[in-house]
Scaffold this motif. Structure first.
Motif, PDB file in Angstrom:
ATOM      1  N   ASP A  66      -3.585 -20.088 -31.847  1.00  2.00           N
ATOM      2  CA  ASP A  66      -3.862 -19.471 -30.548  1.00  2.00           C
ATOM      3  C   ASP A  66      -2.829 -18.377 -30.280  1.00  2.00           C
ATOM      4  OD1 ASP A  66      -3.655 -18.990 -27.665  1.00  2.00           O
ATOM      5  OD2 ASP A  66      -5.065 -20.654 -27.455  1.00  2.00           O
ATOM      6  N   ASP A  67      -3.308 -17.144 -30.082  1.00  2.00           N
ATOM      7  CA  ASP A  67      -2.401 -16.011 -29.915  1.00  2.00           C
ATOM      8  C   ASP A  67      -1.453 -16.202 -28.738  1.00  2.00           C
ATOM      9  OD1 ASP A  67      -3.480 -14.770 -32.091  1.00  2.00           O
ATOM     10  OD2 ASP A  67      -4.806 -13.452 -30.940  1.00  2.00           O
ATOM     11  N   ALA A  68      -1.979 -16.733 -27.627  1.00  2.00           N
ATOM     12  CA  ALA A  68      -1.143 -16.912 -26.440  1.00  2.00           C
ATOM     13  C   ALA A  68      -0.036 -17.921 -26.700  1.00  2.00           C
ATOM     14  CB  ALA A  68      -2.002 -17.355 -25.259  1.00  2.00           C
ATOM     15  N   VAL A  69      -0.371 -19.000 -27.405  1.00  2.00           N
ATOM     16  CA  VAL A  69       0.631 -20.028 -27.711  1.00  2.00           C
ATOM     17  C   VAL A  69       1.680 -19.481 -28.671  1.00  2.00           C
ATOM     18  CG1 VAL A  69       1.021 -22.282 -28.772  1.00  2.00           C
ATOM     19  CG2 VAL A  69      -0.944 -21.936 -27.267  1.00  2.00           C
ATOM     20  N   VAL A  70       1.230 -18.802 -29.727  1.00  2.00           N
ATOM     21  CA  VAL A  70       2.167 -18.250 -30.712  1.00  2.00           C
ATOM     22  C   VAL A  70       3.101 -17.239 -30.060  1.00  2.00           C
ATOM     23  CG1 VAL A  70       2.349 -16.848 -32.793  1.00  2.00           C
ATOM     24  CG2 VAL A  70       0.619 -18.658 -32.647  1.00  2.00           C
ATOM     25  N   ARG A  71       2.529 -16.398 -29.181  1.00  2.00           N
ATOM     26  CA  ARG A  71       3.336 -15.382 -28.511  1.00  2.00           C
ATOM     27  C   ARG A  71       4.374 -16.024 -27.591  1.00  2.00           C
ATOM     28  NH1 ARG A  71      -0.569 -12.595 -27.277  1.00  2.00           N
ATOM     29  NH2 ARG A  71      -1.005 -13.427 -25.197  1.00  2.00           N
ATOM     30  N   ARG A  72       3.965 -17.051 -26.867  1.00  2.00           N
ATOM     31  CA  ARG A  72       4.892 -17.723 -25.950  1.00  2.00           C
ATOM     32  C   ARG A  72       5.995 -18.448 -26.710  1.00  2.00           C
ATOM     33  NH1 ARG A  72       8.003 -17.858 -21.864  1.00  2.00           N
ATOM     34  NH2 ARG A  72       7.845 -19.599 -20.419  1.00  2.00           N
ATOM     35  N   VAL A  73       5.654 -19.086 -27.826  1.00  2.00           N
ATOM     36  CA  VAL A  73       6.659 -19.778 -28.637  1.00  2.00           C
ATOM     37  C   VAL A  73       7.685 -18.786 -29.169  1.00  2.00           C
ATOM     38  CG1 VAL A  73       7.026 -20.975 -30.833  1.00  2.00           C
ATOM     39  CG2 VAL A  73       5.262 -21.779 -29.252  1.00  2.00           C
ATOM     40  N   ARG A  74       7.220 -17.647 -29.671  1.00  2.00           N
ATOM     41  CA  ARG A  74       8.153 -16.637 -30.184  1.00  2.00           C
ATOM     42  C   ARG A  74       9.063 -16.106 -29.078  1.00  2.00           C
ATOM     43  NH1 ARG A  74       3.863 -13.199 -33.945  1.00  2.00           N
ATOM     44  NH2 ARG A  74       3.780 -14.714 -35.690  1.00  2.00           N
ATOM     45  N   GLU A  75       8.501 -15.950 -27.894  1.00  2.00           N
ATOM     46  CA  GLU A  75       9.296 -15.461 -26.765  1.00  2.00           C
ATOM     47  C   GLU A  75      10.393 -16.452 -26.400  1.00  2.00           C
ATOM     48  OE1 GLU A  75       8.411 -14.839 -22.064  1.00  2.00           O
ATOM     49  OE2 GLU A  75       6.952 -13.965 -23.450  1.00  2.00           O
ATOM     50  N   ILE A  76      10.063 -17.742 -26.361  1.00  2.00           N
ATOM     51  CA  ILE A  76      11.055 -18.769 -26.027  1.00  2.00           C
ATOM     52  C   ILE A  76      12.118 -18.852 -27.116  1.00  2.00           C
ATOM     53  CG2 ILE A  76      11.386 -21.264 -25.746  1.00  2.00           C
ATOM     54  CD1 ILE A  76       8.677 -21.349 -24.323  1.00  2.00           C
ATOM     55  N   GLN A  77      11.688 -18.743 -28.364  1.00  2.00           N
ATOM     56  CA  GLN A  77      12.663 -18.780 -29.452  1.00  2.00           C
ATOM     57  C   GLN A  77      13.660 -17.623 -29.349  1.00  2.00           C
ATOM     58  OE1 GLN A  77       9.964 -18.726 -32.774  1.00  2.00           O
ATOM     59  NE2 GLN A  77      10.036 -20.950 -33.057  1.00  2.00           N
ATOM     60  N   ALA A  78      13.140 -16.428 -29.052  1.00  2.00           N
ATOM     61  CA  ALA A  78      14.007 -15.251 -29.015  1.00  2.00           C
ATOM     62  C   ALA A  78      14.888 -15.217 -27.777  1.00  2.00           C
ATOM     63  CB  ALA A  78      13.147 -13.985 -29.088  1.00  2.00           C
ATOM     64  N   LYS A  79      14.318 -15.519 -26.596  1.00  2.00           N
ATOM     65  CA  LYS A  79      15.044 -15.362 -25.340  1.00  2.00           C
ATOM     66  C   LYS A  79      15.891 -16.568 -24.954  1.00  2.00           C
ATOM     67  CE  LYS A  79      11.844 -12.077 -23.161  1.00  2.00           C
ATOM     68  NZ  LYS A  79      10.999 -11.817 -21.972  1.00  2.00           N
ATOM     69  N   VAL A  80      15.551 -17.736 -25.512  1.00  2.00           N
ATOM     70  CA  VAL A  80      16.232 -18.953 -25.061  1.00  2.00           C
ATOM     71  C   VAL A  80      16.907 -19.703 -26.206  1.00  2.00           C
ATOM     72  CG1 VAL A  80      15.959 -21.147 -23.851  1.00  2.00           C
ATOM     73  CG2 VAL A  80      14.594 -19.168 -23.148  1.00  2.00           C
TER      74      VAL A  80
END
Length: 743
Positions: free
Chosen positions: A569-583
């Motif tokens: 799921d693009d939305a899930v993958v995008r959100r996971v990458r965002e959390i990994q990078a920012k947090v």
């Protein structure tokens, strides 16, 4: 009773006495709270039915209503007249007890809005002391109202009387009469209390004075040292546990209170910490102030070192009811947490120690705004919700996107986090100071009453003695206590400052740390408060990961430094990458579990790990009378159903609640608890893991050695893994005694 109320109402209307603005504001708030159960028969007379106060239909308090007559001098100069109307007979002796309760409550709330407090106290008293069938068959006057409290006068706190007439022991000082509080004196007292703790070692950051006041370090920290008292905690700014002087003992239902301004992210942090499985169990989250009115209460987990390695039990055999914490990379904030009373035996690398979850209660109260102690934003009610919290977590919005009252602003134009920290602590200080000031006339007459005036905040006798000792008062010597009547305003502020630091230690949660540009504000907080515990947190990221995990969209362990999408799921993958990078890559975790663990370390409980067999450390068997106590609001770490009852501390995925589980249980106890008191706790609900009479106890020491311990021995880190032997008496053995069996 209704005719009497109407008659009084007509008299009030004829006199045309207006309520004070403060009283009028309280009446409006009461109408909003009780709605259809609130009525106003005249400007000065209101009635509240208890059937609508969130009670069950058949509750003893349901048939009752309270009628309040508010005089022109209420609340500043007089208490309200109170009439309790309900099926309590005129000759019922409980009428006097109820009247005394109302009078005491009114005295405690003198010069403050008190109607809501009286309603709650009366409702609780009725439900506790009156049976479900409240009508006394021997009394035919069933409908007679309880009118023995026609008017509650608080003589000791009458503003006009005390300002004009000196008491037998001295005149009430002018500062007691002033409505405003000198914030300069509040700040000075708070600084003095903080410096006292640092100087005498009752509180302080990592390394204390010897460290030169260093505010943070990015590298690994040394473990807790029993000799020096140094206390490393998660995050880059660390506090040692405050010296509480707490001599209390027994079971500790540990509670962490979440405080902060509206829209700071308290409810999001609550949802992240409790990880509710059902939507209805979650705290409401919305982009406007005062989303929370009634407190949200749930169960959360903090991390503590597991004793399995110390007592030589293989980690793969250890099955904590709360599960183990995710593996700790050296860069994770968890690798710098040292939990209460544990000296790590790993050569200074906490990542080599197995960590486990232990459970606490998390309480999210409504947002506080400047002036809360004066009633702004229904602040007094919300402040009172904090009384049962053992430590406070101040959720600070470091994003700069909301003002001091929680309203959205343009990026960078929001309130300064340093201002948030300052005014909230001032609000807490003024809340306690105001309550104390209103009773100071009583202190002048009876100095020995001072400790009892602070006990209402759930402070133990030992804690109050420790606080008074910091102010130079020996609570055990009457001549020393008598000197408090000579105190000036500054000395009372100092007392309050010491009390708050001891009773309500505060953990700073620097929330919304995932938003770009927060680094400067985070560092400003740590620079200004180098000796305060603080953790950078993204509660929203943790809450999203927990919810996505429950839906099977991500693989994630709470507190871990990694997560992984389980679908395309693009939305899930995008959100996971965002959390990994920012947090996760920036901070090592979302910080939620690290913050909870650090908060508990501010006021550490004693911990016990009861077992049925010291050789295997197998858990005590769960008895049939133990009720399942895992609710839908429990953590997402909860165990899959195993078809049997679980103790209160049970329950996370991958754990075992069966009788063969090794080191399953972790019991939180008050600091001075003994082995015998642990026995008493384990016999009673919600545990019910032991029964019979105490015979003897043994503990498992380091390297697996056994040692006999006495019933009155205090529980410490060294004897925490304990087996208690009981005498299980059967009915025919009661007279002659029975044989001993290990439980």
């Amino acid at each position: 009773a209704g005719e009497a109320a109407e008659a009084v109402g007509e008299q009030g209307e004829g006199e045309e006495e207006l309520l004070s603005p403060e009283a009028e504001e309280e009446v409006e708030a009461l109408e909003a709270i009780f709605m259809d159960d609130f009525s106003r028969s005249s400007p000065r007379i209101i009635s509240i039915r208890l059937s609508g106060c969130g009670v069950e239909e058949n509750a003893p308090s349901a048939p009752f209503r309270l009628v309040f007559t508010l005089g022109a001098g209420y609340p500043a100069r007089e208490a309200p007249g109170v009439e309790v109307v309900g099926p309590l007979g005129g000759r019922d002796p409980r009428r006097d007890a109820l009247a005394g309760l109302i009078a005491t409550t009114a005295e405690e709330c003198a010069q403050q809005p008190m109607v809501y407090t009286i309603v709650e106290q009366v409702r609780e008293w009725l439900d506790t002391h009156i049976p479900a069938d409240v009508v006394n068959p021997g009394d035919h006057n069933h409908s007679a109202p309880l009118t023995s409290v026609a008017s509650v006068a608080v003589e000791s706190d009458d503003m006009e009387g005390r300002s004009r007439e000196p008491s037998a022991q001295g005149r009430v000082p002018d500062w007691v009469m002033e409505e405003e509080i000198d914030m300069g004196k509040v700040a000075a007292a708070s600084q003095l209390a903080a410096e006292y703790d640092v100087k005498f070692g009752t509180s302080g950051m990592r390394g204390g004075a010897e460290s030169g006041g260093e505010s943070h370090s990015s590298g690994p920290r040394q473990p807790y040292d029993d000799a020096s008292g140094e206390w490393p905690v998660a995050g880059v700014s660390v506090a040692a546990p405050a010296l509480s002087g707490d001599s209390s003992s027994g079971r500790w239902d540990y509670c962490i209170g979440l405080v902060g301004k509206p829209s700071a992210g308290k409810s999001t942090f609550f949802n992240a910490g409790t990880d509710p499985r059902e939507e209805h169990a979650a705290a409401r989250v919305a982009a406007f102030p005062f989303t929370t009115i009634a407190p949200n209460v749930g169960l959360a987990y903090f991390a503590t070192p597991c004793p399995c390695q110390r007592v030589v039990i293989p980690r793969e055999l250890c099955r904590p009811a709360g599960g183990h914490v995710a593996p700790l990379p050296s860069s994770s904030p968890f690798s710098t947490i040292a939990a209460p009373g544990w000296s790590l035996q790993t050569g200074g690398n906490p990542a080599d120690v197995p960590w486990r979850h232990a459970r606490v209660t998390l309480k999210d109260v409504a947002g506080l705004v400047p002036g809360a102690y004066q009633g702004r934003g229904r602040g007094n009610a919300f402040l009172n919700d904090l009384c049962d919290a053992d430590v406070l977590m101040h959720i600070v919005d470091v994003s700069g996107t909301t003002d001091s009252e929680g309203c959205a602003t343009a990026e960078g134009e929001g309130s300064d986090p340093l201002d948030e920290i300052s005014w909230l602590r001032h609000e807490l200080h003024c809340w306690v100071f105001n309550n104390l000031r209103h009773k100071w006339a009583t202190v002048i007459r009876r100095p020995d009453k001072l400790p009892s005036m602070l006990s209402g905040y759930h402070a133990s006798k030992g804690m109050l003695e420790a606080v008074l000792a910091k102010c130079g008062i020996d609570a055990r010597r009457p001549e020393s206590v008598a000197t408090v009547k000579e105190w000036d305003e500054a000395k009372v502020h100092t007392l309050v400052a010491h009390f708050l630091r001891t009773r309500f230690p505060i953990m700073l949660v620097l929330n919304k740390a995932d938003i770009a540009g927060v680094e400067a504000r985070v560092e400003a907080v740590r620079g200004a408060h180098p000796r305060e515990a603080s953790v950078a947190v993204s509660a929203e990221s943790e809450a999203w990961l927990c919810k996505a995990r429950a839906l099977g969209k991500v693989e994630y362990l709470s507190g871990a430094s990694t997560c992984r999408a389980l679908n395309e799921d693009d939305a899930v993958v995008r959100r996971v990458r965002e959390i990994q990078a920012k947090v996760l890559r920036r901070f090592g975790s979302t910080g939620v579990q690290a913050a909870l663990s650090a908060a508990v370390a501010l006021r550490p409980p004693a911990m016990a790990f009861p077992v049925a067999n010291l050789d295997t450390c197998a858990a005590l068997p769960i008895r049939p009378q133990t009720s399942p106590l895992i609710s839908s609001g429990d953590s997402g770490r909860e165990a899959e159903s195993v078809g049997e009852a679980q103790p209160l501390h049970g329950g996370v995925r991958g754990s075992s609640a069966g009788p063969a589980a090794v080191l399953r249980d972790c019991v939180l106890l008050k600091p001075s608890s003994s082995v015998g008191e642990l026995f008493d706790v384990l016999k009673k609900p919600p545990y019910c893991l032991l029964h019979g009479e105490y015979v003897r106890a043994e503990c498992r020491l380091e390297r697996g050695k056994r040692h006999v311990i006495r019933k009155d021995d205090p529980l410490t880190r060294s004897n925490a893994v304990v087996q208690i032997m009981c005498n299980r008496k059967k009915g025919f053995q009661q007279a002659g005694g029975g044989r001993n069996e290990a439980s």
